[in-house]
Design an enzyme around this catalytic site. Structure first.
Site, PDB file in Angstrom:
ATOM      1  CD  GLU A 197      -2.558   1.201   2.752  1.00  0.00           C
ATOM      2  OE1 GLU A 197      -2.174   0.453   3.683  1.00  0.00           O
ATOM      3  OE2 GLU A 197      -3.524   2.001   2.870  1.00  0.00           O
ATOM      4  CG  ASP A 275      -8.681   0.562   3.604  1.00  0.00           C
ATOM      5  OD1 ASP A 275      -8.583  -0.468   4.293  1.00  0.00           O
ATOM      6  OD2 ASP A 275      -7.700   1.284   3.323  1.00  0.00           O
TER       7      ASP A 275
HETATM    8  N1  ADE Z   1      -6.061  -0.153   9.191  1.00  0.00           N
HETATM    9  C1  ADE Z   1      -7.160   0.500   8.802  1.00  0.00           C
HETATM   10  N2  ADE Z   1      -7.008   0.984   7.563  1.00  0.00           N
HETATM   11  C2  ADE Z   1      -5.779   0.606   7.141  1.00  0.00           C
HETATM   12  C3  ADE Z   1      -5.043   0.784   5.947  1.00  0.00           C
HETATM   13  N3  ADE Z   1      -5.521   1.455   4.908  1.00  0.00           N
HETATM   14  N4  ADE Z   1      -3.801   0.270   5.888  1.00  0.00           N
HETATM   15  C4  ADE Z   1      -3.288  -0.398   6.928  1.00  0.00           C
HETATM   16  N5  ADE Z   1      -3.953  -0.595   8.065  1.00  0.00           N
HETATM   17  C5  ADE Z   1      -5.179  -0.099   8.178  1.00  0.00           C
HETATM   18 ZN    ZN Z   2      -7.053  -1.901   4.908  1.00  0.00          ZN
END
Ligand code: ADE
Ligand code: ZN
Length: 331
Positions: A197, A275
């Site tokens: 990410e 998310d």
């Molecule tokens: N916890 C909640 N949202 C998240 C994200 N986008 N990346 C990592 N951990 C998370």
């Molecule tokens: Zn996430």
């Protein structure tokens, strides 16, 4: 297109239950539990939803989660989210939760897990939404703490299907949790992990090779490695992508830059999810609609994304087939 998106059956596979807590409900719980937030009003809290990176978001997300104290709080906000899923024709959800965020401030594992789980059971009965719970280790904490958390999950195995890995990615590679995930797999949990990410693409390889994940959460950075892209396509490893989240956390500059369409065209099992919808102003359907607009997706692409979401789920074959058959009438 919006109509089409709204009516097709879909699965939500990348959702953090703590990220569904709307400010109005957060203030309701703050009052009910006598917890003081750093913000004086819903408007003030909402105006803080402006993030430069993942960590800025996580700091606020953990702060707001402090209003959740009793089992009924966990039940109530999970139920509020399930009602939203119902309105969007989401038929199946695999829900992440961060038990460590709550146990670390003295709320018991049982309070958290039972509250969420009871709401999911009612969601099945009253709204027809099937669901699984996936407990995420917080990767900024130690592997020892992850293993202690896993031991609690083992005691409640009938309620928890899988183990995931979330929170601050940079500096906390999947390799840090290799032993914890070995044990989780031995215990029969399904395995997923956030990777690529904000963190480098090597973390995606580690999640695949060391943790032996069945899905990658996000995985945007796979775009940097042709060999990895071929591997993902061949192995049909799903990537649960979250376009609006990526925009709100500055993983991408604009939605037009999101890789989901390129990934679909490469034959990768890409899916779209929300998310943390309360923080990113984007429900699951909003994610579909806004991504479709930005990337000029047609109904075929949307159909494929919904199909992928059902196929990438951990549902047993029979239940998967029923939903896929229902989707087929929209082909
Ligand atoms: N916890 C909640 N949202 C998240 C994200 N986008 N990346 C990592 N951990 C998370
Ligand atoms: Zn996430």
């Amino acid at each position: 297109m919006k109509d089409y998106i709204e009516k097709i059956p879909k699965a939500e596979l990348h959702i953090h239950i703590e990220g569904t807590l709307e400010p109005e409900l957060a203030f309701h719980f703050a009052k009910r539990n006598n917890v003081k937030l750093r913000y004086n009003s819903v408007e003030e809290l909402r105006s803080a939803y402006n993030f430069k990176n993942l960590q800025e978001f996580l700091d606020l997300y953990h702060e707001v989660s402090k209003v959740l104290v009793k089992e009924e709080d966990f039940y109530d906000f999970t139920w509020a989210y399930l009602e939203k899923l119902h309105e969007q024709n989401v038929r199946h959800v695999e829900l992440f939760y961060d038990s460590q965020s709550h146990t670390d401030r003295g709320v018991s594992f049982e309070t958290v897990t039972n509250g969420i789980y009871k709401a999911l059971q009612d969601g099945k009965e009253k709204l027809g939404i099937s669901s699984y719970l996936i407990l995420c280790f917080l990767r900024h904490l130690s592997e020892e703490e992850a293993i202690k958390t896993l031991d609690k999950a083992i005691e409640h195995k009938e309620k928890i299907l899988g183990i995931g890995l979330a929170s601050s990615e940079l500096g906390h590679p999947p390799s840090k949790f290799e032993r914890a995930f070995d044990k989780a797999r031995e215990e029969g949990f399904r395995i997923v992990a956030h990777a690529g990410e904000e963190g480098p693409l090597e973390y995606i390889w580690e999640a695949i090779n060391l943790l032996k994940v069945e899905r990658i959460d996000h995985g945007n950075r796979a775009m940097e490695d042709p060999e990895l892209l071929v591997h993902l396509a061949k192995s049909k490893t799903p990537l649960t992508l979250c376009p609006v989240s990526n925009l709100e956390l500055c993983v991408i500059e604009k939605l037009e830059d999101h890789p989901v369409k390129k990934m679909l065209d490469m034959g990768i099992m890409a899916t779209i999810h929300s998310d943390d919808p309360a923080y990113f102003k984007g429900s699951l359907n909003d994610n579909y609609v806004r991504t479709a607009e930005a990337l000029e997706l047609d109904e075929k692409d949307i159909y494929k994304l919904a199909k992928n979401s059902l196929e990438a789920s951990f549902l047993p074959e029979g239940e998967k087939r029923n939903l896929l058959d229902e989707l087929k009438s929209f082909e």
